[in-house]
Design an enzyme around this catalytic site. Structure first.
Site, PDB file in Angstrom:
ATOM      1  N   GLU A 156      56.423  43.347  30.230  1.00 35.97           N
ATOM      2  CA  GLU A 156      56.557  41.934  29.835  1.00 35.97           C
ATOM      3  C   GLU A 156      57.419  41.793  28.578  1.00 35.97           C
ATOM      4  OE1 GLU A 156      53.844  38.906  30.413  1.00 35.97           O
ATOM      5  OE2 GLU A 156      52.294  40.158  31.305  1.00 35.97           O
ATOM      6  N   GLY A 163      50.887  30.990  37.019  1.00 36.62           N
ATOM      7  CA  GLY A 163      51.188  29.925  36.068  1.00 36.62           C
ATOM      8  C   GLY A 163      49.975  29.142  35.602  1.00 36.62           C
ATOM      9  N   ALA A 164      48.763  29.669  35.848  1.00 39.14           N
ATOM     10  CA  ALA A 164      47.544  28.943  35.490  1.00 39.14           C
ATOM     11  C   ALA A 164      46.912  29.472  34.212  1.00 39.14           C
ATOM     12  CB  ALA A 164      46.540  29.027  36.639  1.00 39.14           C
ATOM     13  N   LEU A 202      45.905  32.468  33.783  1.00 41.79           N
ATOM     14  CA  LEU A 202      44.838  33.396  34.154  1.00 41.79           C
ATOM     15  C   LEU A 202      45.378  34.826  34.295  1.00 41.79           C
ATOM     16  CD1 LEU A 202      43.005  31.091  36.746  1.00 41.79           C
ATOM     17  CD2 LEU A 202      42.393  31.498  34.348  1.00 41.79           C
ATOM     18  N   SER A 246      48.149  36.127  35.696  1.00 40.11           N
ATOM     19  CA  SER A 246      48.666  36.660  36.952  1.00 40.11           C
ATOM     20  C   SER A 246      49.873  37.568  36.707  1.00 40.11           C
ATOM     21  CB  SER A 246      48.979  35.540  37.942  1.00 40.11           C
ATOM     22  OG  SER A 246      50.312  35.189  37.909  1.00 40.11           O
ATOM     23  N   SER A 247      50.632  37.339  35.625  1.00 42.02           N
ATOM     24  CA  SER A 247      51.753  38.253  35.364  1.00 42.02           C
ATOM     25  C   SER A 247      51.231  39.632  34.957  1.00 42.02           C
ATOM     26  CB  SER A 247      52.692  37.672  34.310  1.00 42.02           C
ATOM     27  OG  SER A 247      51.981  37.153  33.237  1.00 42.02           O
ATOM     28  N   SER A 298      56.886  38.916  48.475  1.00 39.63           N
ATOM     29  CA  SER A 298      55.798  38.090  47.946  1.00 39.63           C
ATOM     30  C   SER A 298      55.976  36.653  48.420  1.00 39.63           C
ATOM     31  CB  SER A 298      55.808  38.130  46.411  1.00 39.63           C
ATOM     32  OG  SER A 298      54.681  37.455  45.916  1.00 39.63           O
ATOM     33  N   ASP A 330      45.453  40.805  27.915  1.00 39.34           N
ATOM     34  CA  ASP A 330      45.371  40.518  29.351  1.00 39.34           C
ATOM     35  C   ASP A 330      45.351  41.809  30.163  1.00 39.34           C
ATOM     36  OD1 ASP A 330      45.629  37.952  28.457  1.00 39.34           O
ATOM     37  OD2 ASP A 330      47.676  37.662  29.176  1.00 39.34           O
ATOM     38  N   GLU A 347      41.149  34.030  20.765  1.00 42.77           N
ATOM     39  CA  GLU A 347      42.474  33.644  21.284  1.00 42.77           C
ATOM     40  C   GLU A 347      43.541  33.831  20.220  1.00 42.77           C
ATOM     41  OE1 GLU A 347      43.292  33.744  24.474  1.00 42.77           O
ATOM     42  OE2 GLU A 347      41.845  32.133  24.858  1.00 42.77           O
TER      43      GLU A 347
END
Ligand code: GLA
Length: 368
Positions: free
Chosen positions: A147, A109-110, A112, A114-115, A55, A159, A21
């Site tokens: 991003e 927003g978790a 994981l 998603s962005s 969306s 990611d 990380e």
């Protein structure tokens, strides 16, 4: 729009990171995997230069010449992907995009990724609709530009590489800052060993744009400059112990020890040594909590409760400051772990977490 234009449908996963990380932006390796939680992206080319995005009942429209800051809020990621694609010199006509999460889809927003799923999916869809063959590393790098340059979140490349390179039954040993970035598939099938990988979404939203993520990146850059290396991942032990500033020393200590944990994690996967992998996960959490200081009370509690319920190991995953924790749990302890984590959140008067199991899955896939 051409009425008969084909609709192409993509299935794009999120990711969890097993270990490694905050190494991608420091020049080090990580061990993420794509997960079986997906976004669906439908795409159809247009014969003008308009981009429409639908969306969750919302709609945004912008031109293919969209620039940084032109579109904000939820549509900024799709707009950033279009902007980065065009800025790289790829001409494109307009496109209609429908991004759906579905009830069991990839939560936003978790923590994981998603962005990254949205940006890589949109870049892949633009290339596909435009008849351009882009390799997955290039798609990933354009998505990162979306991003960094358009949305303003200073993320690394882990990611996006996980989202594009995922493979069922495998984790991914990624080196995001080598030239070119590399990805090696490493077998990872906890199910075959009677284990589950549990995700605890704390529901604590995390924001990389304004949050501590950018601060941590700056601290790492300062530590690297103080030592005299280009990237903190290059730090040697003698240089590390010589760092005087206690905060910079702690950040560097995390990076140094986390690289060792990635190596140990890969070895544990190759040896099928599940207890060792568990130890690596839990040690990584302690380092992120104490040295890198990116955990939070909810993540710490999720990890503690999972361990107390018999998890082999547990840690926060992703950038931190909220988001999700993962735990490697024997199948027959999954229910107990879910119940204990939920009960502990309830006792702390926090909103209930969302707890679910994930499996390593394929990366972004064109379905039709
Ligand atoms: C976020 C970023 C990644 C990576 C992780 C921390 O997920 O998007 O690039 O830096 O945080 O490992």
């Amino acid at each position: 729009m051409t009425a008969q234009a084909d609709v192409r449908r993509w299935r794009v996963p999120g990711r969890v990171n097993l270990v490694g990380e905050h190494l991608d932006h420091n020049g080090g390796p990580s061990l993420p995997m794509a997960i079986d939680r997906f976004l669906s992206i439908k795409a159809r080319g247009r014969d003008d230069h308009v981009v429409n995005v639908w969306s969750d009942g919302r709609r945004a429209s912008f031109p293919t010449s969209v620039g940084p800051g032109d579109v904000d809020d939820w549509a900024a990621y799709a707009a950033g992907a279009v902007g980065a694609y065009v800025a790289a010199g790829h001409p494109t006509s307009g496109i209609d995009l429908v991004v759906e999460r579905g009830p069991d889809g990839l939560p936003a927003g978790a923590g994981l990724a998603s962005s990254a799923a949205v940006t890589t999916g949109v870049v892949a869809a633009l290339a596909d609709v435009g008849g351009l063959a882009l390799d997955p590393v290039t798609v990933s790098m354009l998505a990162q530009r979306a991003e960094n340059d358009f949305v303003g979140t200073p993320t690394g490349l882990m990611d996006q590489l996980a989202v594009t390179h995922g493979r069922a039954g495998h984790a991914l040993l990624v080196h995001p800052m080598t030239d070119p970035p590399t990805v090696e598939h490493v077998g990872f099938d906890p199910g075959a060993a009677g284990l589950s990988l549990l995700v605890v979404d704390t529901r604590v939203d995390h924001s990389h744009a304004v949050g501590g993520y950018a601060v941590r990146r700056e601290e790492c850059a300062s530590a690297a400059a103080a030592i005299g290396v280009d990237h903190l991942a290059d730090v040697r032990l003698d240089q590390l112990v010589g760092l005087e500033d206690p905060t910079l020393a702690a950040r560097a200590r995390h990076v140094f020890t986390e690289i060792a944990r990635v190596k140990a994690g890969v070895r544990a996967l190759r040896d099928g040594d599940w207890p060792q992998l568990g130890t690596v996960l839990t040690a990584s959490h302690a380092s992120l909590r104490d040295d890198f200081e990116v955990s939070c009370a909810e993540l710490d509690l999720a990890v503690e409760a999972a361990l107390e319920s018999g998890a082999l190991g547990a840690r926060m995953t992703g950038g931190g400051f909220g988001g999700s924790a993962i735990a490697l749990v024997p199948n027959d302890r999954v229910e107990a772990a879910t119940a204990l984590v939920t009960a502990r959140f309830d006792a702390a008067r926090w909103a209930p977490p969302t707890v679910f199991t994930v499996r390593p899955s394929d990366g972004a896939t064109l379905l039709a």
